[in-house]
Enzyme design. Structure first.
Site, PDB file in Angstrom:
ATOM      1  NE  ARG A  75       0.695  -6.638  60.851  1.00  0.00           N
ATOM      2  CZ  ARG A  75      -0.205  -5.667  60.665  1.00  0.00           C
ATOM      3  NH1 ARG A  75      -0.539  -5.288  59.446  1.00  0.00           N
ATOM      4  NH2 ARG A  75      -0.761  -5.068  61.688  1.00  0.00           N
ATOM      5  CG  HIS A 119      -6.211  -5.406  61.664  1.00  0.00           C
ATOM      6  ND1 HIS A 119      -4.994  -5.462  61.003  1.00  0.00           N
ATOM      7  CD2 HIS A 119      -6.881  -4.374  61.097  1.00  0.00           C
ATOM      8  CE1 HIS A 119      -4.951  -4.507  60.076  1.00  0.00           C
ATOM      9  NE2 HIS A 119      -6.087  -3.838  60.116  1.00  0.00           N
ATOM     10  CD  GLU A 164      -3.167   1.323  60.998  1.00  0.00           C
ATOM     11  OE1 GLU A 164      -4.307   1.795  60.917  1.00  0.00           O
ATOM     12  OE2 GLU A 164      -2.409   1.251  60.030  1.00  0.00           O
ATOM     13  CG  ASN A 288       0.651  -0.496  59.716  1.00  0.00           C
ATOM     14  OD1 ASN A 288       1.578  -1.316  59.664  1.00  0.00           O
ATOM     15  ND2 ASN A 288      -0.568  -0.826  60.071  1.00  0.00           N
ATOM     16  CE1 TYR A 290      -1.597   1.474  53.286  1.00  0.00           C
ATOM     17  CE2 TYR A 290      -1.472   1.822  55.649  1.00  0.00           C
ATOM     18  CZ  TYR A 290      -1.685   0.981  54.576  1.00  0.00           C
ATOM     19  OH  TYR A 290      -1.972  -0.340  54.780  1.00  0.00           O
ATOM     20  CD  GLU A 353      -1.708  -2.393  57.642  1.00  0.00           C
ATOM     21  OE1 GLU A 353      -2.258  -1.413  57.092  1.00  0.00           O
ATOM     22  OE2 GLU A 353      -2.222  -3.016  58.585  1.00  0.00           O
TER      23      GLU A 353
HETATM   24  C1  BGC Z   1      -5.178  -0.620  58.262  1.00  0.00           C
HETATM   25  C2  BGC Z   1      -5.730  -1.540  57.203  1.00  0.00           C
HETATM   26  C3  BGC Z   1      -6.302  -0.708  56.081  1.00  0.00           C
HETATM   27  C4  BGC Z   1      -5.198   0.106  55.469  1.00  0.00           C
HETATM   28  C5  BGC Z   1      -5.624   0.989  54.323  1.00  0.00           C
HETATM   29  C6  BGC Z   1      -4.452   0.575  57.732  1.00  0.00           C
HETATM   30  O1  BGC Z   1      -4.866   1.704  58.428  1.00  0.00           O
HETATM   31  O2  BGC Z   1      -4.419  -1.336  59.180  1.00  0.00           O
HETATM   32  O3  BGC Z   1      -6.669  -2.371  57.786  1.00  0.00           O
HETATM   33  O4  BGC Z   1      -6.943  -1.488  55.108  1.00  0.00           O
HETATM   34  O5  BGC Z   1      -4.655   0.951  56.436  1.00  0.00           O
HETATM   35  O6  BGC Z   1      -6.542   1.935  54.746  1.00  0.00           O
END
Ligand code: BGC
Length: 440
Positions: A75, A119, A164, A288, A290, A353
């Site tokens: 991607r 992006h 995003e 995505n 995290y 992601e």
């Molecule tokens: C984004 C990336 C970024 C990653 C870590 C995502 O919000 O798509 O571009 O590097 O998080 O912060």
């Protein structure tokens, strides 16, 4: 042993401004990130994407690394200012040629190309004309999407419109932490709508493509069962998740979020038929993920609470954090996937992601543990019936981490920015093994 179905897609992700460099080559025009980075005080250490990981020149080496890892898909994002330096008008063939060569190299190596059209690197001339708060930017985006689609559709099947839009709208136009660095809450809400409209128009402009959108979604929990804390969680879930999911998948804005936003702006910018356009049928949703969010009632200056920040405060969940300061909670990912499956059934999901920043160089035990936990969380969701079809690790390479500059490293592959030498980290070897076995 935890295994996934044989067709499960294993990939890794990057984005144009974060890795390409070559910002003044082959006719590329300036993007909002070039201008933002050149503004003192905006990015840590004064870092810029001018050179980044020099992927523009080193993509054959990077694709060779992907092949060694056994990636099924890659991607990447297309830099709009390479295709249309002014954001409008005729395409620059040199820009299209770069992505065309990249796509060919991927296919020659058995790797599916998964381009994302936006992006975050908006051509600066479009920002000068008002940027995403202006409706015209959505129309320009659809034209650009059509150009790129026409050039690559013979070889590319899966297209992602936006990455995003929450970040583009709210970090870009409300908190000012991201380019273009404006701090105008009403403009940020218009930007969110026009990003979504751009997505829908672009989806229509790419006939026969398999189209998706990538959202940064999170699992939100209230700090306590008090009415005030539950309401704070509702607000954040509304702004972060439902403000984007509902229009795209249900053709409506959530009423409670519109009520929250009313003191900031009305809906004059929403025209008849927009929601129908935004809800153009899509083939997959990119997720995505995290970190989870624990919130309570109270005021906080946190970016995620930018609008209505007088009502929401972020709480410490007491979990270990990555070097960027984000709490680690793989359970939040399985909870999120189950929730998506419940509230928005029938849309195939891809993790587009997931990853972690750690300071360690190549022996990155923390990243291995993070990825291992999150891949297990995916397996758990699949076992419960969630239609999760693939997983892309963020990121293939260490890269320019936006306002943090180069200080935060997310790569499976270490980049020495002085020499541009690539060295696979332990996490890269771990991931290659996962891919080879089809699981853990
Ligand atoms: C984004 C990336 C970024 C990653 C870590 C995502 O919000 O798509 O571009 O590097 O998080 O912060």
């Amino acid at each position: 042993m935890t295994t996934f179905e044989p067709g499960f897609l294993w990939g890794a992700a990057t984005s144009s401004y974060q890795i390409e460099g070559a910002v003044a080559e082959d006719g590329r025009g300036p993007s909002i990130w070039d201008i933002f980075c050149a503004t003192p005080g905006k990015v840590d250490n004064g870092d810029t994407g001018d050179v980044a990981a020099d992927h523009y020149h080193r993509y054959p080496e990077d694709v060779a690394i992907m092949r060694e890892l056994g990636l099924g898909a890659y991607r990447f994002s297309v830099a709009w200012p390479r295709i249309q330096p002014l954001g409008t008008g005729k395409a620059d063939q040199r820009g299209l040629d770069f992505y065309s060569k990249l796509v060919d190299t991927l296919l020659d190596n058995g790797i599916q190309p998964w381009p994302t059209l936006y992006h975050w690197d908006l051509p600066q001339p479009l920002e000068d004309a008002g940027g995403w708060p202006e409706r015209d930017t959505a129309l320009r985006f659809a034209e650009y999407a059509q150009i790129v689609h026409e050039a690559l559709a013979d070889r590319v099947t899966h297209w992602t419109t936006l990455n995003e839009p929450w970040c583009s709208a709210f970090l870009g136009y409300a908190t000012g932490r991201h380019a273009p660095g404006r701090q105008d809450p009403a403009a940020s809400i218009r930007a969110a709508h026009h990003l979504l409209l751009g997505h829908g128009l672009a989806a229509r402009a790419m006939p026969d493509a398999r189209v998706g959108i990538t959202l940064n979604l999170t699992h939100v929990t209230a700090g306590s069962a008090t009415e005030a804390d539950l309401d704070a969680a509702r607000r954040i879930d509304g702004m972060q998740n439902r403000l984007f999911l509902d229009p795209v998948l249900l053709a409506e804005y959530p009423d409670d979020v519109l009520r929250d936003l009313e003191p900031i702006t009305g809906l004059d910018h929403v025209q008849d038929g927009d929601l129908k356009t935004i809800a153009a049928p899509i083939d997959f949703l990119g997720v995505n993920y995290y970190s989870p969010m624990l919130v309570g009632h109270g005021a906080s200056p946190s970016p995620s609470a930018y609008v209505g920040s007088e009502h929401v405060r972020h709480l410490d969940g007491g979990r270990p954090r990555t070097s960027i300061g984000w709490e680690i909670d793989a359970g939040g990912l399985s909870d999120l996937l189950l929730r998506l499956d419940r509230d928005y059934p029938a849309i195939p999901l891809y993790i587009t992601e997931n990853g972690a920043a750690f300071d360690d160089e190549t022996h990155d035990a923390g990243r291995v543990a993070y990825l291992d936990g999150h891949v297990r969380a995916c397996a758990e969701a699949v076992a419960k019936g969630v239609a999760l079809k693939g997983y892309f690790a963020w990121s293939l390479l260490d890269n320019f981490e936006w306002s943090f500059g180069y200080a935060q490293r997310f790569g499976l592959v270490h980049v020495d920015y002085d020499t541009q030498r690539r060295t696979p980290k332990d996490s890269a070897r771990w991931y290659a093994d996962v891919i080879a076995r089809g699981g853990l």
